[in-house]
Write a protein that holds these residues in place. Structure first.
Motif, PDB file in Angstrom:
ATOM      1  N   UNK A   4       0.851  -1.196   0.000  1.00 47.00           N
ATOM      2  CA  UNK A   4       0.000   0.000   0.000  1.00 47.00           C
ATOM      3  C   UNK A   4       0.877   1.232   0.000  1.00 47.00           C
ATOM      4  N   UNK A   5       0.448   2.254  -0.738  1.00 43.31           N
ATOM      5  CA  UNK A   5       1.170   3.526  -0.748  1.00 43.31           C
ATOM      6  C   UNK A   5       0.178   4.677  -0.806  1.00 43.31           C
ATOM      7  N   UNK A   6       0.526   5.755  -0.122  1.00 42.01           N
ATOM      8  CA  UNK A   6      -0.314   6.950  -0.084  1.00 42.01           C
ATOM      9  C   UNK A   6       0.446   8.110  -0.700  1.00 42.01           C
ATOM     10  N   UNK A   7       0.013   8.515  -1.880  1.00 45.14           N
ATOM     11  CA  UNK A   7       0.649   9.636  -2.575  1.00 45.14           C
ATOM     12  C   UNK A   7      -0.208  10.900  -2.498  1.00 45.14           C
ATOM     13  N   UNK A  35      -6.833   2.915   7.638  1.00 40.04           N
ATOM     14  CA  UNK A  35      -7.372   1.642   7.214  1.00 40.04           C
ATOM     15  C   UNK A  35      -7.505   0.714   8.422  1.00 40.04           C
ATOM     16  N   UNK A  36      -8.340  -0.302   8.298  1.00 39.56           N
ATOM     17  CA  UNK A  36      -8.517  -1.277   9.364  1.00 39.56           C
ATOM     18  C   UNK A  36      -7.959  -2.621   8.924  1.00 39.56           C
ATOM     19  N   UNK A  37      -7.110  -3.193   9.745  1.00 42.80           N
ATOM     20  CA  UNK A  37      -6.573  -4.528   9.486  1.00 42.80           C
ATOM     21  C   UNK A  37      -7.437  -5.529  10.222  1.00 42.80           C
ATOM     22  N   UNK A  75       6.876   7.523   7.982  1.00 39.42           N
ATOM     23  CA  UNK A  75       6.565   6.437   8.911  1.00 39.42           C
ATOM     24  C   UNK A  75       5.051   6.224   9.032  1.00 39.42           C
ATOM     25  N   UNK A  76       4.623   4.974   8.820  1.00 39.80           N
ATOM     26  CA  UNK A  76       3.231   4.617   9.047  1.00 39.80           C
ATOM     27  C   UNK A  76       3.001   4.457  10.551  1.00 39.80           C
ATOM     28  N   UNK A  77       1.725   4.436  10.958  1.00 38.33           N
ATOM     29  CA  UNK A  77       1.374   4.380  12.370  1.00 38.33           C
ATOM     30  C   UNK A  77       0.390   3.254  12.636  1.00 38.33           C
ATOM     31  N   UNK A  78       0.507   2.616  13.792  1.00 36.56           N
ATOM     32  CA  UNK A  78      -0.435   1.599  14.243  1.00 36.56           C
ATOM     33  C   UNK A  78      -1.165   2.119  15.467  1.00 36.56           C
ATOM     34  N   UNK A  93      -5.197 -11.173  16.295  1.00 36.20           N
ATOM     35  CA  UNK A  93      -6.426 -11.752  16.835  1.00 36.20           C
ATOM     36  C   UNK A  93      -7.620 -10.799  16.774  1.00 36.20           C
ATOM     37  N   UNK A  94      -7.355  -9.501  16.722  1.00 31.61           N
ATOM     38  CA  UNK A  94      -8.432  -8.515  16.708  1.00 31.61           C
ATOM     39  C   UNK A  94      -8.122  -7.442  15.667  1.00 31.61           C
ATOM     40  N   UNK A  95      -9.180  -6.830  15.158  1.00 33.18           N
ATOM     41  CA  UNK A  95      -9.003  -5.753  14.185  1.00 33.18           C
ATOM     42  C   UNK A  95      -8.388  -4.532  14.846  1.00 33.18           C
ATOM     43  N   UNK A  96      -7.577  -3.808  14.103  1.00 39.13           N
ATOM     44  CA  UNK A  96      -7.047  -2.536  14.587  1.00 39.13           C
ATOM     45  C   UNK A  96      -6.776  -1.622  13.396  1.00 39.13           C
ATOM     46  N   UNK A  97      -6.689  -0.338  13.674  1.00 36.39           N
ATOM     47  CA  UNK A  97      -6.469   0.655  12.622  1.00 36.39           C
ATOM     48  C   UNK A  97      -4.985   0.919  12.416  1.00 36.39           C
ATOM     49  N   UNK A  98      -4.622   1.212  11.171  1.00 35.29           N
ATOM     50  CA  UNK A  98      -3.288   1.719  10.881  1.00 35.29           C
ATOM     51  C   UNK A  98      -3.430   2.938   9.978  1.00 35.29           C
ATOM     52  N   UNK A  99      -2.483   3.839  10.099  1.00 36.61           N
ATOM     53  CA  UNK A  99      -2.548   5.109   9.386  1.00 36.61           C
ATOM     54  C   UNK A  99      -1.373   5.246   8.433  1.00 36.61           C
ATOM     55  N   UNK A 100      -1.677   5.669   7.206  1.00 35.52           N
ATOM     56  CA  UNK A 100      -0.653   5.915   6.193  1.00 35.52           C
ATOM     57  C   UNK A 100      -0.602   7.411   5.915  1.00 35.52           C
ATOM     58  N   UNK A 101       0.387   8.113   6.484  1.00 34.45           N
ATOM     59  CA  UNK A 101       0.535   9.551   6.208  1.00 34.45           C
ATOM     60  C   UNK A 101       0.927   9.778   4.747  1.00 34.45           C
ATOM     61  N   UNK A 102       0.881  11.008   4.282  1.00 33.93           N
ATOM     62  CA  UNK A 102       1.317  11.308   2.910  1.00 33.93           C
ATOM     63  C   UNK A 102       2.738  10.817   2.652  1.00 33.93           C
TER      64      UNK A 102
END
Length: 273
Positions: free
Chosen positions: A29-32, A39-41, A56-59, A79-88
């Motif tokens: 995945x890439x954010x341009x 997003x949710x994993x 740097x991406x964030x969890x 084991x559980x869903x969590x969000x991760x963030x992709x900055x520009x």
């Protein structure tokens, strides 16, 4: 490849047949864009290795704190869903370990649930940091994946015979733990310990997760056909005792009720654009 917009790309990468018992797939995945994308994993009961390139991406952890992904991290059995963030200008490449592959790489190490760790700390050497530097020189994602596959060969240990039997057990009328224990003249407790050691989860945990996956597929099928939900059929066909148990599983894995998840699925499956 699935392209969400002109500035956000994400897709799965299949692995060659000879690596199917090591990685289920890779994900890129890439954010341009100029905005951070969240997003949710979803839970997968896999251990994953994340390489981060660019910003740097964030969890978002279970404790609701943000963790930066520097170069590469290991994230224990999801084991559980969590969000991760992709900055520009961020870019990630994720390797998804299959079955006992993590154990075959790293041996009998303990990973905290959903707690990231630098893989070099597990091996007491800087081989993954060195790998990141090599990958960072490669512009093509498929070439990066091929480089990782070649890199992993000398580290991968042979599969244990008990792990092999657990993976290939298909007799649904028998309890796999008890059956394999009997075939190997071991106690059920010993096989349970080996299951947790090799795969990172117990037989009870994975059975619950597989039941939940069956319910997810059932609900997604309803959404795709625009059918009216029949919760009693879902409960019966997926092996739940009652509606309360179904709701508890959805809240445990996704922090959503089945009704809210169905609405989410209907939204993304809508042909209106």
């Amino acid at each position: 490849m699935a392209q969400n917009s002109e500035t956000y790309n994400n897709f799965r990468i299949a692995v060659p047949t000879e690596y199917k018992n090591v990685f289920s797939h890779f994900y890129f995945a890439e954010n341009q864009s100029n905005e951070t994308i969240t997003k949710t994993l979803l839970p997968s009961y896999q251990t994953i290795l994340i390489f981060n390139f660019g910003t740097k991406a964030l969890l978002n952890s279970e404790q609701n704190t943000q963790i930066e992904i520097d170069k590469c991290i290991i994230l224990g059995t999801i084991r559980k869903a969590f969000d991760y963030l992709l900055p520009p200008q961020s870019k990630i490449l994720v390797a998804n370990f299959e079955n006992d592959a993590f154990y075959r790489f790293f041996g009998n190490v303990s990973l905290a649930k959903n707690l990231p760790i630098n893989p070099d700390e597990l091996l007491n050497e800087n081989c993954f940091t060195s790998l990141w530097y090599e990958l960072n020189k490669i512009d093509n994602v498929d070439s990066q994946v091929n480089y990782i596959l070649e890199f992993c060969k000398p580290y991968l240990q042979p599969r244990d015979k008990i792990a092999e039997q657990l993976i290939n057990f298909t007799e649904q009328s028998l309890n796999p733990i008890k059956a394999i224990a009997s075939d190997n003249n071991q106690t059920a407790r010993n096989i349970q310990i080996k299951q947790k050691q090799y795969f990172g989860y117990s037989a009870k945990e994975i059975n619950r997760y597989q039941r939940f996956l069956k319910a997810i597929k059932y609900i997604e099928n309803i959404a795709s056909k625009a059918s009216k939900e029949d919760w009693f059929s879902i409960i019966n066909d997926c092996g739940y005792y009652d509606q309360s148990q179904l709701i508890n599983d959805f809240k445990y894995y996704l922090n959503l009720s089945p009704t809210k998840y169905l609405k989410f699925q209907q939204d993304i499956c809508s042909p209106v654009n």
